[in-house]
Design a protein around this motif. Sequence first.
Motif, mmCIF file in Angstrom:
data_model
loop_
_atom_site.group_PDB
_atom_site.id
_atom_site.type_symbol
_atom_site.label_atom_id
_atom_site.label_comp_id
_atom_site.label_asym_id
_atom_site.label_seq_id
_atom_site.Cartn_x
_atom_site.Cartn_y
_atom_site.Cartn_z
ATOM 1 N N HIS A 127 0.854 -1.192 0.000
ATOM 2 C CA HIS A 127 0.000 0.000 0.000
ATOM 3 C C HIS A 127 0.891 1.243 0.000
ATOM 4 N N PRO A 128 0.577 2.251 -0.827
ATOM 5 C CA PRO A 128 1.446 3.431 -0.951
ATOM 6 C C PRO A 128 1.820 4.088 0.369
ATOM 7 N N TYR A 129 0.895 4.149 1.311
ATOM 8 C CA TYR A 129 1.204 4.799 2.597
ATOM 9 C C TYR A 129 2.228 3.990 3.377
ATOM 10 N N ARG A 132 5.582 4.225 1.660
ATOM 11 C CA ARG A 132 6.202 5.539 1.849
ATOM 12 C C ARG A 132 6.776 5.685 3.256
ATOM 13 N N GLU A 145 -9.442 1.191 -1.153
ATOM 14 C CA GLU A 145 -8.076 1.705 -1.271
ATOM 15 C C GLU A 145 -7.526 2.267 0.033
ATOM 16 N N SER A 146 -8.321 2.230 1.097
ATOM 17 C CA SER A 146 -7.904 2.845 2.360
ATOM 18 C C SER A 146 -7.447 1.812 3.385
ATOM 19 N N GLY A 165 -5.809 7.075 3.371
ATOM 20 C CA GLY A 165 -5.797 6.876 1.937
ATOM 21 C C GLY A 165 -4.394 6.713 1.385
ATOM 22 N N ALA A 166 -4.318 6.380 0.113
ATOM 23 C CA ALA A 166 -3.025 6.206 -0.543
ATOM 24 C C ALA A 166 -2.194 7.487 -0.502
ATOM 25 N N ASP A 167 -2.888 8.643 -0.484
ATOM 26 C CA ASP A 167 -2.182 9.931 -0.447
ATOM 27 C C ASP A 167 -1.808 10.355 0.967
ATOM 28 N N GLY A 168 -2.151 9.522 1.963
ATOM 29 C CA GLY A 168 -1.828 9.856 3.353
ATOM 30 C C GLY A 168 -2.918 10.603 4.080
ATOM 31 N N GLY A 169 -4.008 10.940 3.375
ATOM 32 C CA GLY A 169 -5.116 11.639 4.014
ATOM 33 C C GLY A 169 -5.769 10.761 5.076
ATOM 34 N N LYS A 170 -6.071 11.355 6.227
ATOM 35 C CA LYS A 170 -6.629 10.589 7.342
ATOM 36 C C LYS A 170 -8.001 11.123 7.735
#
Length: 277
Positions: A127-129, A132, A145-146, A165-170
Amino acid sequence: MISDHAVALADAMRAAGLEMAKGGVVFDGRIHRFRVACDKAGSKNGWYVGHLSPAPAAAFGSWKTGESHTWRAEALKIMSPAELAEQRRQFEAVRHQRAEEEARVHGEARSKAARLWGMTRPADASHPYLARKGVKAWGVRQLRESLVIPARDASGQLHTLQFIGADGGKRLLTGGRIKGCYCAIGRPAETLLLAEGFATAATLYEATGHATACAFNAGNLLPVARALRAKFPRLRIIVCADNDANTPGNPGLTRAREAALAVHGSVAVPEFEVRNK
């Protein structure tokens, strides 16, 4: 006059960081839920209740953070003993109403959290998060995706969920209890670490091997520390602070010190190298 009091109450709510996203306040003695301006669309984490008699007064707060505040009109008339007693009765009634409403809101969120948790699957290690942050999915699952992080109390009861989320949003599940709840990584032995976010907690666990609890935010460090101390009275507790050196008041370090002091624990603080330009 009513509009003046409504404006004054709305200003007090805004100053406390609980500005209403839309609409205005009414003084009818009932609890009203509303979306806080900084919260996600569709949420109703804010609440308030206002009275005009015997003197304009109100209480307001957030189910999300657990905070509550009281407000009184600045230019209050001198109240008689009977009027003072009536205002105390009103505020006591508000406390009971708030407790009942909070229990209902938290109960609905608990049921929803259990249902959503049952729909999750093991988290994808790529997973991207996670990739990363360079950590594994300790106790974490995935829904679409979360990533889904469980928040449980000291007895193990699931209360709410955090979605990353994948973008790091919580975001946290609307209406869920977070105060005193945490995500546990590892099995406690002699030392227990406490940190704010999941990635930090996972990094600490992987680096030290010590069981770690994720409190989700700085304001929850103290309630979680107390819950852990009650559950593990003999363990050494180390609160691992987020060093918010560039934020006024350094809330990460300030709250970590408060939590450690309350449970006779220690504080660990990351140090950052300052390079000369």
